[in-house]
Design a protein around this motif. Sequence first.
Motif, mmCIF file in Angstrom:
data_model
loop_
_atom_site.group_PDB
_atom_site.id
_atom_site.type_symbol
_atom_site.label_atom_id
_atom_site.label_comp_id
_atom_site.label_asym_id
_atom_site.label_seq_id
_atom_site.Cartn_x
_atom_site.Cartn_y
_atom_site.Cartn_z
ATOM 1 N N ILE A 62 60.421 58.162 51.087
ATOM 2 C CA ILE A 62 59.305 57.435 51.698
ATOM 3 C C ILE A 62 58.470 56.890 50.543
ATOM 4 N N SER A 63 58.470 55.584 50.412
ATOM 5 C CA SER A 63 57.799 54.941 49.278
ATOM 6 C C SER A 63 56.794 53.927 49.787
ATOM 7 N N GLN A 64 55.596 53.955 49.225
ATOM 8 C CA GLN A 64 54.543 52.983 49.519
ATOM 9 C C GLN A 64 53.987 52.452 48.205
ATOM 10 N N ASN A 65 53.838 51.156 48.129
ATOM 11 C CA ASN A 65 53.270 50.550 46.930
ATOM 12 C C ASN A 65 52.305 49.447 47.348
ATOM 13 N N THR A 66 51.180 49.380 46.652
ATOM 14 C CA THR A 66 50.129 48.407 46.940
ATOM 15 C C THR A 66 49.685 47.784 45.621
ATOM 16 N N ARG A 67 49.486 46.468 45.661
ATOM 17 C CA ARG A 67 49.055 45.767 44.449
ATOM 18 C C ARG A 67 48.025 44.713 44.818
ATOM 19 N N ASP A 68 46.923 44.704 44.055
ATOM 20 C CA ASP A 68 45.868 43.693 44.210
ATOM 21 C C ASP A 68 45.794 42.880 42.928
ATOM 22 N N PHE A 69 45.544 41.584 43.112
ATOM 23 C CA PHE A 69 45.419 40.698 41.951
ATOM 24 C C PHE A 69 44.304 39.694 42.233
ATOM 25 N N VAL A 70 43.333 39.609 41.310
ATOM 26 C CA VAL A 70 42.204 38.681 41.433
ATOM 27 C C VAL A 70 42.088 37.903 40.126
ATOM 28 N N SER A 71 42.050 36.582 40.234
ATOM 29 C CA SER A 71 41.870 35.697 39.088
ATOM 30 C C SER A 71 40.650 34.812 39.357
ATOM 31 N N ARG A 72 39.643 34.852 38.467
ATOM 32 C CA ARG A 72 38.407 34.093 38.689
ATOM 33 C C ARG A 72 37.874 33.553 37.368
ATOM 34 N N PHE A 73 37.076 32.503 37.505
ATOM 35 C CA PHE A 73 36.408 31.930 36.344
ATOM 36 C C PHE A 73 35.217 32.816 35.993
ATOM 37 N N PRO A 74 35.042 33.156 34.728
ATOM 38 C CA PRO A 74 33.941 34.063 34.368
ATOM 39 C C PRO A 74 32.593 33.479 34.775
ATOM 40 N N LEU A 81 31.106 31.967 37.193
ATOM 41 C CA LEU A 81 31.114 31.158 38.413
ATOM 42 C C LEU A 81 31.889 31.858 39.521
ATOM 43 N N GLY A 82 32.923 32.634 39.167
ATOM 44 C CA GLY A 82 33.701 33.309 40.192
ATOM 45 C C GLY A 82 32.951 34.435 40.863
ATOM 46 N N ASP A 83 31.807 34.878 40.296
ATOM 47 C CA ASP A 83 31.038 35.966 40.891
ATOM 48 C C ASP A 83 29.874 35.479 41.739
ATOM 49 N N VAL A 84 29.676 34.182 41.788
ATOM 50 C CA VAL A 84 28.582 33.627 42.596
ATOM 51 C C VAL A 84 28.959 33.773 44.073
ATOM 52 N N PRO A 85 28.057 34.286 44.929
ATOM 53 C CA PRO A 85 28.382 34.431 46.350
ATOM 54 C C PRO A 85 28.696 33.074 46.980
ATOM 55 N N VAL A 86 29.626 33.068 47.904
ATOM 56 C CA VAL A 86 30.066 31.919 48.687
ATOM 57 C C VAL A 86 30.709 30.867 47.785
ATOM 58 N N LEU A 87 29.898 30.200 46.911
ATOM 59 C CA LEU A 87 30.465 29.164 46.063
ATOM 60 C C LEU A 87 31.438 29.721 45.034
ATOM 61 N N GLY A 88 31.338 31.011 44.764
ATOM 62 C CA GLY A 88 32.252 31.613 43.786
ATOM 63 C C GLY A 88 33.688 31.651 44.270
ATOM 64 N N GLN A 89 33.911 31.504 45.594
ATOM 65 C CA GLN A 89 35.281 31.494 46.102
ATOM 66 C C GLN A 89 36.063 30.278 45.621
ATOM 67 N N LEU A 90 35.315 29.196 45.245
ATOM 68 C CA LEU A 90 36.001 28.026 44.716
ATOM 69 C C LEU A 90 36.574 28.273 43.329
ATOM 70 N N PHE A 91 36.105 29.299 42.674
ATOM 71 C CA PHE A 91 36.509 29.553 41.285
ATOM 72 C C PHE A 91 37.296 30.868 41.157
#
Length: 501
Positions: free
Chosen positions: A402-414, A416-426
């Motif tokens: 029984i094997s389970q594997n999970t992977r998350d990956f996030v790539s953002r512009f430094p 600007l990517g952390d700005v709420p709402v508009l940061g989703q564009l970056f």
Amino acid sequence: MKSKCRVGATVLVLGMMLSGLAAAQATPAVVATPAANTSDVQVPIYKSRVLTTRTAVKRISVGNPEIADILITSPTQLYLLGRSLGSTNVLLWDSGNRLIDSLDLEVVHDLGGLKSKLHQVLPNESIEVFSAQGALVLRGQVSSAAVMDSALRLAQSYSEPAPGTAAEQGAMAQASPAAQRPLQLINLLSVGGSQQVMLEVKVAEMQRNLFKNLNVRFNALDFGSSGRWSGGGFNNGAGLGFDEDGLVNPTTLFGDGTGIFGQFLSDNFLFNVVLEAAKDNGSAKVLAEPTLTTLTGQQAEFISGGEFPVPITEDDGITIEFKEFGVGVKFLPVVLDSGRINLNLNVSVSELSNANSLVLDTGLESILGNGVSQVIPSLTKRSAQSTVELGNGQTIAIAGLISQNTRDFVSRFPGLGDVPVLGQLFRSQQFIHGETELVILVTPHLAQPVDAKTVRLPTEHFVEPSDAEFYLLGKTKGRGVDRAVPVSLGISEGRFGHDLK
């Protein structure tokens, strides 16, 4: 006168008697009694026995003194001691130098002690014990191979020479070289019950995966005039929205997923945006059920699959090696008794996969002038190797996963990517989750041959269509029974499967 004649006759008789006695003492004669007895005598090795004769014994002769020692304890009793395994003969004479007996003497193993131990240790087994010219013979039918091994080990202890010190063994070797001959144990035992094992293997695997993706791609260009600065920005916009000819081509922004495209274009400004969002669910099932039969103690191998070529570049050219893939089973059964089976198993399931395939440049040139490349696929393999002991018809799982594997990956512009709402564009993000469940089950059966008429073949109920059925009625199967089935197999009920009852 008469008295003188009597004296002369007496002297003559006495003279004749004395001359006859002198002749007898000069050449003694051996006279065998016509009623000489011949009998067989067995003595266990290293044990003694007292033998009573029918008349008094004066002298004895042993054919091979290394086999046994014989002493006269009284005129009618003999003491026998077995020294080494083998046979010889013994001759007995009386006081009148007449042969009174001829004995066939055989020194055997301690059969009585061995029989007693076999009955005590293995009371339910029918085992006969014999001794033949120094060899110990076991005969009969036992219930399992383990019982046979126990009987042979016990008999081996009785067939070996008696223990002793090194000096005693050296003296015995010098006195009786025949006692040091290698002893033999002849096994005529057979194991009862079925000696063929049919193995059923089930490999069941279920794979599930979940993929989520959210990605924003855009570019913004301000062409301006010759007197002003031109600038813009992009987020993973491959080609920045232009094709090879420099024309606006917003489709270059699309990736491998699905998305929504938007564009704004004026005289001096261009803005392209693509919103990619994907959610993929997938599942795969693998089920393999190989079955094979072999004799106890003999390895059986089964593989159903194929081979793919792998080019190997060498100095003198390219050679091809083939790698197997598919469902493979190797097993070595040993029937322990009428209901227990020991199994040594090796089960593997492999399939071709392009996930980790390799493109190999062969170093050769084709007729088109380009290099020849070879795509070598990878293998997805699941295997298990184990040794188990089961009863007839019992099932056990030799492997499970029984094997389970999970992977998350996030790539953002430094920043600007952390700005709420508009940061989703970056920024872009992915979420991958996979689950795998695998189980391998094995079931051994003690197999017996069956009547050919009880066998059902998968091809029994397939009949080729006639021309009228194929062209006019559009049928791909005909009616009735396939005439290609041998008459000896007969016809059984059912539509699919290969059944053994």
